[in-house]
Structure formats: structure tokens, C-alpha cells
Scaffold this motif. Structure first.
Motif, PDB file in Angstrom:
ATOM      1  N   LEU A  48       0.832  -1.212   0.000  1.00 24.15           N
ATOM      2  CA  LEU A  48       0.000   0.000   0.000  1.00 24.15           C
ATOM      3  C   LEU A  48       0.864   1.259   0.000  1.00 24.15           C
ATOM      4  CD1 LEU A  48      -2.850  -1.006   2.496  1.00 24.15           C
ATOM      5  CD2 LEU A  48      -2.988  -0.797   0.007  1.00 24.15           C
ATOM      6  N   ILE A  49       1.953   1.230   0.756  1.00 21.38           N
ATOM      7  CA  ILE A  49       2.869   2.379   0.758  1.00 21.38           C
ATOM      8  C   ILE A  49       3.434   2.599  -0.643  1.00 21.38           C
ATOM      9  CG2 ILE A  49       5.186   3.077   1.494  1.00 21.38           C
ATOM     10  CD1 ILE A  49       4.529   2.181   4.262  1.00 21.38           C
ATOM     11  N   ALA A  50       3.827   1.513  -1.306  1.00 20.93           N
ATOM     12  CA  ALA A  50       4.393   1.633  -2.653  1.00 20.93           C
ATOM     13  C   ALA A  50       3.374   2.199  -3.632  1.00 20.93           C
ATOM     14  CB  ALA A  50       4.881   0.260  -3.126  1.00 20.93           C
ATOM     15  N   ILE A  51       2.118   1.753  -3.528  1.00 23.84           N
ATOM     16  CA  ILE A  51       1.086   2.219  -4.447  1.00 23.84           C
ATOM     17  C   ILE A  51       0.719   3.672  -4.185  1.00 23.84           C
ATOM     18  CG2 ILE A  51      -1.319   1.891  -5.150  1.00 23.84           C
ATOM     19  CD1 ILE A  51      -0.957  -1.094  -4.586  1.00 23.84           C
ATOM     20  N   LEU A  52       0.631   4.034  -2.900  1.00 23.35           N
ATOM     21  CA  LEU A  52       0.138   5.362  -2.523  1.00 23.35           C
ATOM     22  C   LEU A  52       1.256   6.375  -2.295  1.00 23.35           C
ATOM     23  CD1 LEU A  52      -2.621   4.241   0.024  1.00 23.35           C
ATOM     24  CD2 LEU A  52      -2.913   4.863  -2.391  1.00 23.35           C
ATOM     25  N   ALA A  53       2.502   5.986  -2.568  1.00 22.47           N
ATOM     26  CA  ALA A  53       3.634   6.887  -2.301  1.00 22.47           C
ATOM     27  C   ALA A  53       3.468   8.276  -2.913  1.00 22.47           C
ATOM     28  CB  ALA A  53       4.933   6.244  -2.778  1.00 22.47           C
ATOM     29  N   PRO A  54       3.036   8.409  -4.169  1.00 21.96           N
ATOM     30  CA  PRO A  54       2.891   9.766  -4.737  1.00 21.96           C
ATOM     31  C   PRO A  54       1.853  10.627  -4.017  1.00 21.96           C
ATOM     32  CG  PRO A  54       2.900   8.097  -6.470  1.00 21.96           C
ATOM     33  CD  PRO A  54       2.752   7.376  -5.182  1.00 21.96           C
ATOM     34  N   PHE A  55       0.948   9.998  -3.275  1.00 23.52           N
ATOM     35  CA  PHE A  55      -0.139  10.740  -2.635  1.00 23.52           C
ATOM     36  C   PHE A  55       0.103  10.985  -1.148  1.00 23.52           C
ATOM     37  CE2 PHE A  55      -1.843   7.988  -6.007  1.00 23.52           C
ATOM     38  CZ  PHE A  55      -2.327   8.956  -6.872  1.00 23.52           C
ATOM     39  N   ILE A  56       0.865  10.096  -0.474  1.00 25.17           N
ATOM     40  CA  ILE A  56       1.026  10.221   0.973  1.00 25.17           C
ATOM     41  C   ILE A  56       2.430  10.651   1.381  1.00 25.17           C
ATOM     42  CG2 ILE A  56      -0.784   8.521   1.405  1.00 25.17           C
ATOM     43  CD1 ILE A  56       1.385   6.471   2.000  1.00 25.17           C
ATOM     44  N   ALA A  57       3.390  10.602   0.475  1.00 20.02           N
ATOM     45  CA  ALA A  57       4.758  11.003   0.822  1.00 20.02           C
ATOM     46  C   ALA A  57       4.809  12.508   1.092  1.00 20.02           C
ATOM     47  CB  ALA A  57       5.722  10.635  -0.306  1.00 20.02           C
ATOM     48  N   PRO A  58       5.488  12.920   2.166  1.00 18.77           N
ATOM     49  CA  PRO A  58       5.562  14.354   2.478  1.00 18.77           C
ATOM     50  C   PRO A  58       6.208  15.179   1.366  1.00 18.77           C
ATOM     51  CG  PRO A  58       6.303  13.027   4.338  1.00 18.77           C
ATOM     52  CD  PRO A  58       6.155  12.095   3.176  1.00 18.77           C
ATOM     53  N   GLN A  59       7.191  14.588   0.679  1.00 19.04           N
ATOM     54  CA  GLN A  59       7.881  15.274  -0.407  1.00 19.04           C
ATOM     55  C   GLN A  59       8.116  14.275  -1.541  1.00 19.04           C
ATOM     56  OE1 GLN A  59      11.517  17.037   1.058  1.00 19.04           O
ATOM     57  NE2 GLN A  59      10.531  18.002   2.811  1.00 19.04           N
ATOM     58  N   THR A  60       8.600  14.788  -2.670  1.00 20.80           N
ATOM     59  CA  THR A  60       9.056  13.884  -3.723  1.00 20.80           C
ATOM     60  C   THR A  60      10.391  13.277  -3.308  1.00 20.80           C
ATOM     61  OG1 THR A  60      10.164  15.686  -4.890  1.00 20.80           O
ATOM     62  CG2 THR A  60       7.881  15.193  -5.520  1.00 20.80           C
ATOM     63  N   GLU A  61      10.717  12.137  -3.897  1.00 21.84           N
ATOM     64  CA  GLU A  61      11.886  11.399  -3.425  1.00 21.84           C
ATOM     65  C   GLU A  61      13.213  12.113  -3.690  1.00 21.84           C
ATOM     66  OE1 GLU A  61      11.124   9.577  -7.557  1.00 21.84           O
ATOM     67  OE2 GLU A  61      10.156  10.828  -6.051  1.00 21.84           O
ATOM     68  N   ASN A  62      13.257  13.028  -4.658  1.00 22.22           N
ATOM     69  CA  ASN A  62      14.521  13.678  -5.032  1.00 22.22           C
ATOM     70  C   ASN A  62      14.509  15.184  -4.759  1.00 22.22           C
ATOM     71  OD1 ASN A  62      15.685  11.259  -6.014  1.00 22.22           O
ATOM     72  ND2 ASN A  62      14.536  11.476  -7.924  1.00 22.22           N
ATOM     73  N   GLU A  63      13.654  15.622  -3.863  1.00 15.08           N
ATOM     74  CA  GLU A  63      13.591  17.052  -3.547  1.00 15.08           C
ATOM     75  C   GLU A  63      14.765  17.429  -2.645  1.00 15.08           C
ATOM     76  OE1 GLU A  63      10.490  20.240  -1.502  1.00 15.08           O
ATOM     77  OE2 GLU A  63       9.767  18.326  -2.279  1.00 15.08           O
ATOM     78  N   ILE A  64      15.704  18.199  -3.184  1.00 17.47           N
ATOM     79  CA  ILE A  64      16.937  18.544  -2.469  1.00 17.47           C
ATOM     80  C   ILE A  64      16.766  19.862  -1.727  1.00 17.47           C
ATOM     81  CG2 ILE A  64      19.379  19.139  -2.753  1.00 17.47           C
ATOM     82  CD1 ILE A  64      19.455  17.276  -5.151  1.00 17.47           C
ATOM     83  N   ALA A  65      17.257  19.875  -0.465  1.00 14.39           N
ATOM     84  CA  ALA A  65      17.265  21.100   0.347  1.00 14.39           C
ATOM     85  C   ALA A  65      18.540  21.069   1.180  1.00 14.39           C
ATOM     86  CB  ALA A  65      16.027  21.184   1.230  1.00 14.39           C
ATOM     87  N   LEU A  66      19.630  21.594   0.616  1.00 14.39           N
ATOM     88  CA  LEU A  66      20.930  21.494   1.278  1.00 14.39           C
ATOM     89  C   LEU A  66      20.949  22.174   2.637  1.00 14.39           C
ATOM     90  CD1 LEU A  66      23.310  22.052  -1.775  1.00 14.39           C
ATOM     91  CD2 LEU A  66      22.690  19.904  -0.657  1.00 14.39           C
ATOM     92  N   GLY A  67      20.066  23.117   2.845  1.00  7.74           N
ATOM     93  CA  GLY A  67      19.997  23.769   4.153  1.00  7.74           C
ATOM     94  C   GLY A  67      19.454  22.862   5.240  1.00  7.74           C
ATOM     95  N   ASN A  68      18.840  21.761   4.849  1.00 10.48           N
ATOM     96  CA  ASN A  68      18.256  20.837   5.827  1.00 10.48           C
ATOM     97  C   ASN A  68      18.994  19.497   5.869  1.00 10.48           C
ATOM     98  OD1 ASN A  68      16.210  22.704   6.408  1.00 10.48           O
ATOM     99  ND2 ASN A  68      14.915  21.915   4.745  1.00 10.48           N
ATOM    100  N   ARG A  69      20.249  19.460   5.418  1.00 14.00           N
ATOM    101  CA  ARG A  69      20.967  18.195   5.322  1.00 14.00           C
ATOM    102  C   ARG A  69      21.259  17.604   6.693  1.00 14.00           C
ATOM    103  NH1 ARG A  69      26.584  18.290   5.332  1.00 14.00           N
ATOM    104  NH2 ARG A  69      26.579  16.662   3.728  1.00 14.00           N
ATOM    105  N   LEU A  70      21.113  16.286   6.794  1.00 18.15           N
ATOM    106  CA  LEU A  70      21.432  15.489   7.977  1.00 18.15           C
ATOM    107  C   LEU A  70      20.700  15.952   9.236  1.00 18.15           C
ATOM    108  CD1 LEU A  70      25.281  14.981   7.439  1.00 18.15           C
ATOM    109  CD2 LEU A  70      23.414  13.442   6.823  1.00 18.15           C
ATOM    110  N   LEU A  71      19.441  16.336   9.068  1.00 16.06           N
ATOM    111  CA  LEU A  71      18.628  16.697  10.231  1.00 16.06           C
ATOM    112  C   LEU A  71      18.112  15.423  10.902  1.00 16.06           C
ATOM    113  CD1 LEU A  71      16.476  19.690   8.909  1.00 16.06           C
ATOM    114  CD2 LEU A  71      18.526  19.772  10.347  1.00 16.06           C
ATOM    115  N   PRO A  72      18.109  15.376  12.239  1.00 15.04           N
ATOM    116  CA  PRO A  72      17.593  14.188  12.927  1.00 15.04           C
ATOM    117  C   PRO A  72      16.071  14.117  12.826  1.00 15.04           C
ATOM    118  CG  PRO A  72      18.138  15.896  14.507  1.00 15.04           C
ATOM    119  CD  PRO A  72      18.606  16.406  13.171  1.00 15.04           C
TER     120      PRO A  72
END
Length: 298
Positions: A48-72
Motif C-alpha cells: 500500500l505504501i508503494a502504491i500510494l507513495a505519490p499521494f502520501i509522501a511528504p515530499q518527492t523522493e529527489n527534492e533537495i534542500a541542502l539547508g536541511n541536510r542530515l537533520l535528525p
């Protein structure tokens, strides 16, 4: 007459027993196995996660934000971020699509090729059986992951070539399994009767032998998906599977290994995703084995 009627009235009425199909009986047995149901729910969860990933994921898988790197892990990023500031939760969700896709289609390809070769070897025997069996023995002489690495090295590193390699290395397992089943089934009386009336070999194979050999294939296929997911992750970890920027769990582990001390969450959560998915398929496969194997039934 009165005495005869009295005697007839005392004769017990035997109720006709309901005939339950083998597949329904297997399902009833499977759903009584609580551990197997846990495995099925884990698998269903990731599907279900795999099927619904485009709808339930907080962001796209490749959305880069270098200002937020390695945040816990936090309220904004539940599983933290990686070295490019990408949301790990989103990448795990999209990574489920890749791992399950590779696992399912690699095993499907193995089943098709393995069953075709195994049926031919088991049914026709003689030199055909000898040649095919020796090919299986040669392939099984190599560690599976090394054989997969060799195949991908020849074809070139990519997710599609990793899928092909995983499918090829699992062919002997299914081939030998279906061959042994065919050797026993073809000795049954109904197969001999079908040959005696002149039924074509193709019809005997597809209408009689193959349907009666499917139970072990289903069990082995379920367990093989778990193995294929691990092999896909291993090839991705070595850089021979999914290529950047694809969100594949093994590749995520490889990209994060240098941050194991400073940002352990970048490796822990993808590793947990692999472990839980493989555990789910293994538990479900064990339950299917118990439900479909007549020797396991009381």
C-alpha cells in the motif's frame, strides 16, 4: 407393515458432507496461522505504501534542500534527512516501489524460465534431463550474489539489468523444484491414462501436470521475493543496481555509510525497511508452506 415402518423410522439419516476445494481448505488453514497473518499484513502495508507513495509522501523522493541536510528525526521530518536534505521517509516510500517491483518481476521471470526448463527435463527425461540438470548444477556451483555481480558487470550497472540478473540466478531453484514434482506426478495413473488415449504432451503438461505442481512453486515464489529484495539491495549497495538519484533502499544504505556515526538514522531506517519487508514475505511464505503442504496437516 406397521413394524417395518417402525424399523425404518429408527434408521439414522446421514447428512451429505460438504466438499471443500483444496484452495479454500488452504486458505482456512492459512488464516488460522497468526504469525503468517502478521507477515501478510506487513507485506500488505508495504504494498500500500508503494502504491500510494505519490499521494502520501511528504515530499518527492529527489527534492533537495541542502539547508536541511542530515537533520535528525523531528515533527517536520519524521525519519530525518540525508546528506542532500532529502526527506528519508519519502525516499523509503518511493524505494518500496522499486524493491517490490524488482522482487516481484524478478521472481516471476525465474518462475517462467525455471518451470519451462524443469517441466521439459522432468517430463521427457533422458539426455534432455541430463543437459538441463547439469546447467542447473553449474549455476548453483557459484554463490548467487557473485553470479549476479558477474551478470550485471557484463550487461552494465542499472536497475533493469539487476532485475535480469536476479531472475537468472534464481532459475535453477525453481527448475529443480518443478522437475522433482513432475517426476512424481507423471507416474500417476491419470497421466498414464491420458497418454494411453493419445492426449498431446502439451495438453498433459499444461492441463494436468502444471496445475498439480503449483503449490510448491507458490511457496517458493513467496520466499524468493524476500531473497530478491535482499539481492536487489546488495547490488544497489555495490553500485551495480539502481543508479542515482533513484530512491532504492540498498543505494540509500551505500550513500549513508559514511554518516553512520554522525547521522545513524540515514542508515537505520532504510535497513529497517529492508528487514521488515523480508520478514513479512518469509513469515507469509512459511504460512503458505504449512497451508499447502499435505504433510503439515493433521
Amino acid at each position: 407393515m406397521a413394524e417395518l415402518a417402525k424399523n425404518n423410522s429408527t434408521i439414522p439419516i446421514v447428512e451429505e458432507e460438504k466438499v471443500i476445494s483444496p484452495w479454500k481448505e488452504a486458505w482456512n488453514s492459512f488464516r488460522k496461522n497468526k504469525i503468517a497473518l502478521v507477515g501478510a499484513f506487513i507485506v500488505l502495508f508495504f504494498v500500500l505504501i508503494a502504491i500510494l507513495a505519490p499521494f502520501i509522501a511528504p515530499q518527492t523522493e529527489n527534492e533537495i534542500a541542502l539547508g536541511n541536510r542530515l537533520l535528525p528525526p523531528s515533527a517536520d521530518y519524521w525519519l530525518g534527512t540525508d546528506d542532500f536534505g532529502r526527506d528519508i521517509l519519502s525516499r523509503i516510500m518511493y524505494g518500496a516501489r522499486i524493491s517490490l517491483w524488482v522482487g516481484f518481476f524478478a521472481v516471476l521471470g525465474s518462475i517462467v524460465m525455471g518451470c519451462a526448463l524443469g517441466i521439459i527435463a522432468g517430463y521427457y527425461g533422458k539426455w534432455v534431463d541430463t543437459v538441463i540438470s547439469r546447467i542447473f548444477d553449474i549455476m548453483l556451483a557459484f554463490p548467487s550474489i557473485l553470479l549476479a555481480i558477474a551478470i550485471v558487470s557484463v550487461l552494465g550497472p542499472s536497475l533493469q539489468n539487476a532485475l535480469i540478473a536476479i531472475a537468472i540466478i534464481n532459475v535453477p531453484n525453481f527448475g529443480r523444484l518443478i522437475r522433482s514434482k513432475v517426476l512424481s506426478v507423471k507416474q500417476e495413473e491419470y497421466i498414464m491414462a491420458a497418454k494411453a488415449i493419445g492426449m498431446k504432451d502439451s495438453r498433459i503438461l499444461f492441463n494436468h501436470i502444471l496445475p498439480n505442481s503449483m503449490a510448491p512453486i507458490i511457496v517458493q515464489g513467496t520466499l524468493a521475493i524476500a531473497t530478491a529484495i535482499i539481492e536487489c539491495a546488495a547490488l544497489g549497495f555495490l553500485g551495480l543496481g539502481a543508479q542515482p538519484p533513484e530512491a532504492e533502499w540498498g543505494k540509500m544504505l551505500a550513500d549513508s555509510k559514511q554518516y553512520l556515526i554522525d547521522a545513524p538514522w540515514t542508515m537505520i531506517f532504510p535497513g529497517l525497511a529492508i528487514m521488515l519487508t523480508v520478514l513479512g514475505f518469509n513469515l507469509m511464505g512459511d504460512g503458505l508452506r504449512d497451508a499447502l503442504d499435505p504433510r503439515m496437516k493433521s
